[in-house]
Design a protein around this motif. Sequence first.
Motif, PDB file in Angstrom:
ATOM      1  N   ASN A 164      18.657  13.379 -35.273  1.00  0.00           N
ATOM      2  CA  ASN A 164      18.762  14.021 -36.582  1.00  0.00           C
ATOM      3  C   ASN A 164      20.102  13.633 -37.189  1.00  0.00           C
ATOM      4  O   ASN A 164      21.143  13.756 -36.544  1.00  0.00           O
ATOM      5  CB  ASN A 164      18.664  15.544 -36.464  1.00  0.00           C
ATOM      6  CG  ASN A 164      17.275  15.985 -36.089  1.00  0.00           C
ATOM      7  OD1 ASN A 164      16.306  15.630 -36.750  1.00  0.00           O
ATOM      8  ND2 ASN A 164      17.153  16.743 -35.017  1.00  0.00           N
ATOM      9  N   LEU A 165      20.065  13.178 -38.437  1.00  0.00           N
ATOM     10  CA  LEU A 165      21.264  12.743 -39.134  1.00  0.00           C
ATOM     11  C   LEU A 165      21.602  13.737 -40.235  1.00  0.00           C
ATOM     12  O   LEU A 165      20.703  14.207 -40.931  1.00  0.00           O
ATOM     13  CB  LEU A 165      21.048  11.365 -39.759  1.00  0.00           C
ATOM     14  CG  LEU A 165      20.704  10.251 -38.784  1.00  0.00           C
ATOM     15  CD1 LEU A 165      19.230   9.960 -38.833  1.00  0.00           C
ATOM     16  CD2 LEU A 165      21.491   9.033 -39.102  1.00  0.00           C
ATOM     17  N   GLN A 166      22.891  14.015 -40.381  1.00  0.00           N
ATOM     18  CA  GLN A 166      23.319  14.959 -41.403  1.00  0.00           C
ATOM     19  C   GLN A 166      24.719  14.592 -41.873  1.00  0.00           C
ATOM     20  O   GLN A 166      25.600  14.314 -41.057  1.00  0.00           O
ATOM     21  CB  GLN A 166      23.323  16.371 -40.825  1.00  0.00           C
ATOM     22  CG  GLN A 166      23.672  17.441 -41.812  1.00  0.00           C
ATOM     23  CD  GLN A 166      23.578  18.827 -41.174  1.00  0.00           C
ATOM     24  OE1 GLN A 166      23.063  18.996 -40.084  1.00  0.00           O
ATOM     25  NE2 GLN A 166      24.095  19.810 -41.872  1.00  0.00           N
ATOM     26  N   ALA A 167      24.895  14.585 -43.187  1.00  0.00           N
ATOM     27  CA  ALA A 167      26.233  14.345 -43.729  1.00  0.00           C
ATOM     28  C   ALA A 167      27.143  15.490 -43.299  1.00  0.00           C
ATOM     29  O   ALA A 167      26.735  16.646 -43.287  1.00  0.00           O
ATOM     30  CB  ALA A 167      26.179  14.245 -45.249  1.00  0.00           C
ATOM     31  N   ASP A 168      28.362  15.151 -42.928  1.00  0.00           N
ATOM     32  CA  ASP A 168      29.334  16.157 -42.509  1.00  0.00           C
ATOM     33  C   ASP A 168      29.830  16.900 -43.745  1.00  0.00           C
ATOM     34  O   ASP A 168      30.371  16.287 -44.677  1.00  0.00           O
ATOM     35  CB  ASP A 168      30.487  15.471 -41.786  1.00  0.00           C
ATOM     36  CG  ASP A 168      31.433  16.436 -41.099  1.00  0.00           C
ATOM     37  OD1 ASP A 168      31.461  17.628 -41.481  1.00  0.00           O
ATOM     38  OD2 ASP A 168      32.147  16.001 -40.190  1.00  0.00           O
ATOM     39  N   ASP A 169      29.630  18.213 -43.771  1.00  0.00           N
ATOM     40  CA  ASP A 169      30.022  19.020 -44.935  1.00  0.00           C
ATOM     41  C   ASP A 169      31.528  18.992 -45.184  1.00  0.00           C
ATOM     42  O   ASP A 169      31.965  18.980 -46.322  1.00  0.00           O
ATOM     43  CB  ASP A 169      29.561  20.474 -44.762  1.00  0.00           C
ATOM     44  CG  ASP A 169      28.045  20.598 -44.771  1.00  0.00           C
ATOM     45  OD1 ASP A 169      27.394  19.724 -45.382  1.00  0.00           O
ATOM     46  OD2 ASP A 169      27.530  21.553 -44.171  1.00  0.00           O
ATOM     47  N   SER A 170      32.305  18.966 -44.117  1.00  0.00           N
ATOM     48  CA  SER A 170      33.758  19.016 -44.285  1.00  0.00           C
ATOM     49  C   SER A 170      34.344  17.652 -44.667  1.00  0.00           C
ATOM     50  O   SER A 170      35.398  17.577 -45.273  1.00  0.00           O
ATOM     51  CB  SER A 170      34.423  19.528 -43.014  1.00  0.00           C
ATOM     52  OG  SER A 170      34.149  18.659 -41.940  1.00  0.00           O
ATOM     53  N   GLU A 171      33.665  16.574 -44.300  1.00  0.00           N
ATOM     54  CA  GLU A 171      34.152  15.224 -44.595  1.00  0.00           C
ATOM     55  C   GLU A 171      32.955  14.359 -45.017  1.00  0.00           C
ATOM     56  O   GLU A 171      32.239  13.835 -44.167  1.00  0.00           O
ATOM     57  CB  GLU A 171      34.843  14.634 -43.366  1.00  0.00           C
ATOM     58  CG  GLU A 171      35.482  13.289 -43.580  1.00  0.00           C
ATOM     59  CD  GLU A 171      36.596  13.312 -44.615  1.00  0.00           C
ATOM     60  OE1 GLU A 171      36.564  12.482 -45.532  1.00  0.00           O
ATOM     61  OE2 GLU A 171      37.484  14.173 -44.515  1.00  0.00           O
ATOM     62  N   PRO A 172      32.712  14.197 -46.326  1.00  0.00           N
ATOM     63  CA  PRO A 172      31.512  13.507 -46.808  1.00  0.00           C
ATOM     64  C   PRO A 172      31.382  12.054 -46.348  1.00  0.00           C
ATOM     65  O   PRO A 172      30.283  11.505 -46.384  1.00  0.00           O
ATOM     66  CB  PRO A 172      31.633  13.573 -48.327  1.00  0.00           C
ATOM     67  CG  PRO A 172      32.707  14.546 -48.629  1.00  0.00           C
ATOM     68  CD  PRO A 172      33.535  14.717 -47.406  1.00  0.00           C
ATOM     69  N   THR A 173      32.468  11.445 -45.910  1.00  0.00           N
ATOM     70  CA  THR A 173      32.365  10.062 -45.446  1.00  0.00           C
ATOM     71  C   THR A 173      31.952   9.983 -43.978  1.00  0.00           C
ATOM     72  O   THR A 173      31.838   8.884 -43.438  1.00  0.00           O
ATOM     73  CB  THR A 173      33.706   9.316 -45.629  1.00  0.00           C
ATOM     74  OG1 THR A 173      34.710  10.007 -44.886  1.00  0.00           O
ATOM     75  CG2 THR A 173      34.080   9.241 -47.095  1.00  0.00           C
ATOM     76  N   ASN A 174      31.716  11.116 -43.336  1.00  0.00           N
ATOM     77  CA  ASN A 174      31.276  11.152 -41.942  1.00  0.00           C
ATOM     78  C   ASN A 174      29.820  11.592 -41.855  1.00  0.00           C
ATOM     79  O   ASN A 174      29.329  12.315 -42.715  1.00  0.00           O
ATOM     80  CB  ASN A 174      32.127  12.119 -41.120  1.00  0.00           C
ATOM     81  CG  ASN A 174      33.533  11.609 -40.908  1.00  0.00           C
ATOM     82  OD1 ASN A 174      33.826  10.436 -41.119  1.00  0.00           O
ATOM     83  ND2 ASN A 174      34.411  12.489 -40.501  1.00  0.00           N
ATOM     84  N   THR A 175      29.161  11.177 -40.777  1.00  0.00           N
ATOM     85  CA  THR A 175      27.776  11.562 -40.524  1.00  0.00           C
ATOM     86  C   THR A 175      27.669  12.111 -39.116  1.00  0.00           C
ATOM     87  O   THR A 175      28.192  11.515 -38.168  1.00  0.00           O
ATOM     88  CB  THR A 175      26.824  10.354 -40.662  1.00  0.00           C
ATOM     89  OG1 THR A 175      26.987   9.796 -41.967  1.00  0.00           O
ATOM     90  CG2 THR A 175      25.382  10.758 -40.450  1.00  0.00           C
ATOM     91  N   ARG A 176      26.990  13.260 -38.991  1.00  0.00           N
ATOM     92  CA  ARG A 176      26.783  13.860 -37.672  1.00  0.00           C
ATOM     93  C   ARG A 176      25.400  13.470 -37.160  1.00  0.00           C
ATOM     94  O   ARG A 176      24.408  13.534 -37.883  1.00  0.00           O
ATOM     95  CB  ARG A 176      26.893  15.377 -37.741  1.00  0.00           C
ATOM     96  CG  ARG A 176      26.920  15.988 -36.336  1.00  0.00           C
ATOM     97  CD  ARG A 176      27.059  17.477 -36.338  1.00  0.00           C
ATOM     98  NE  ARG A 176      25.741  18.034 -36.611  1.00  0.00           N
ATOM     99  CZ  ARG A 176      25.521  19.132 -37.304  1.00  0.00           C
ATOM    100  NH1 ARG A 176      26.522  19.806 -37.821  1.00  0.00           N
ATOM    101  NH2 ARG A 176      24.309  19.578 -37.492  1.00  0.00           N
TER     102      ARG A 176
END
Length: 141
Positions: A92-104
């Motif tokens: 499951n991929l999700q944009a990191d809310d705290s850092e938009p240039t990161n992906t969790r």
Amino acid sequence: MPWLKSIAAFAIALLLFGASAFTPAASAQTLPPGNSATQQITLNAPLETVRPAAAQAFEAWSRGELLNVDANKVTGVSRTNLFKFVDDIAVNLQADDSEPTNTRLDIVSVGRMGEYDFGGNQRNIDEYVATVRSLLSESVS
């Protein structure tokens, strides 16, 4: 008594592989914790860059096979080298809310057979993540 041999063979198979070997592919919730692994990682790349790499990693990985790509979920399988046992892998991929240039990435690997994987599911995750990271570094270069 040929039926006795059949019962004995079935009992030995249950001992070696566990009862889950004789049931359809189960989810992580029904398998013992010894036959699954989970991991969360954060990659320093935006979701739009990670999404294609996450799918391509299954095709680039020698033991992987891509099954499905949805909006933010990639699923595939890994097969062991010798016996070709199948492990299901969901990412499951999700944009990191705290850092938009990161992906969790939330990664789950679950074996379809047996009660214990001898570290195979964690190895699946480690190899998969290494492949994704390699693809991302190639796309940046």
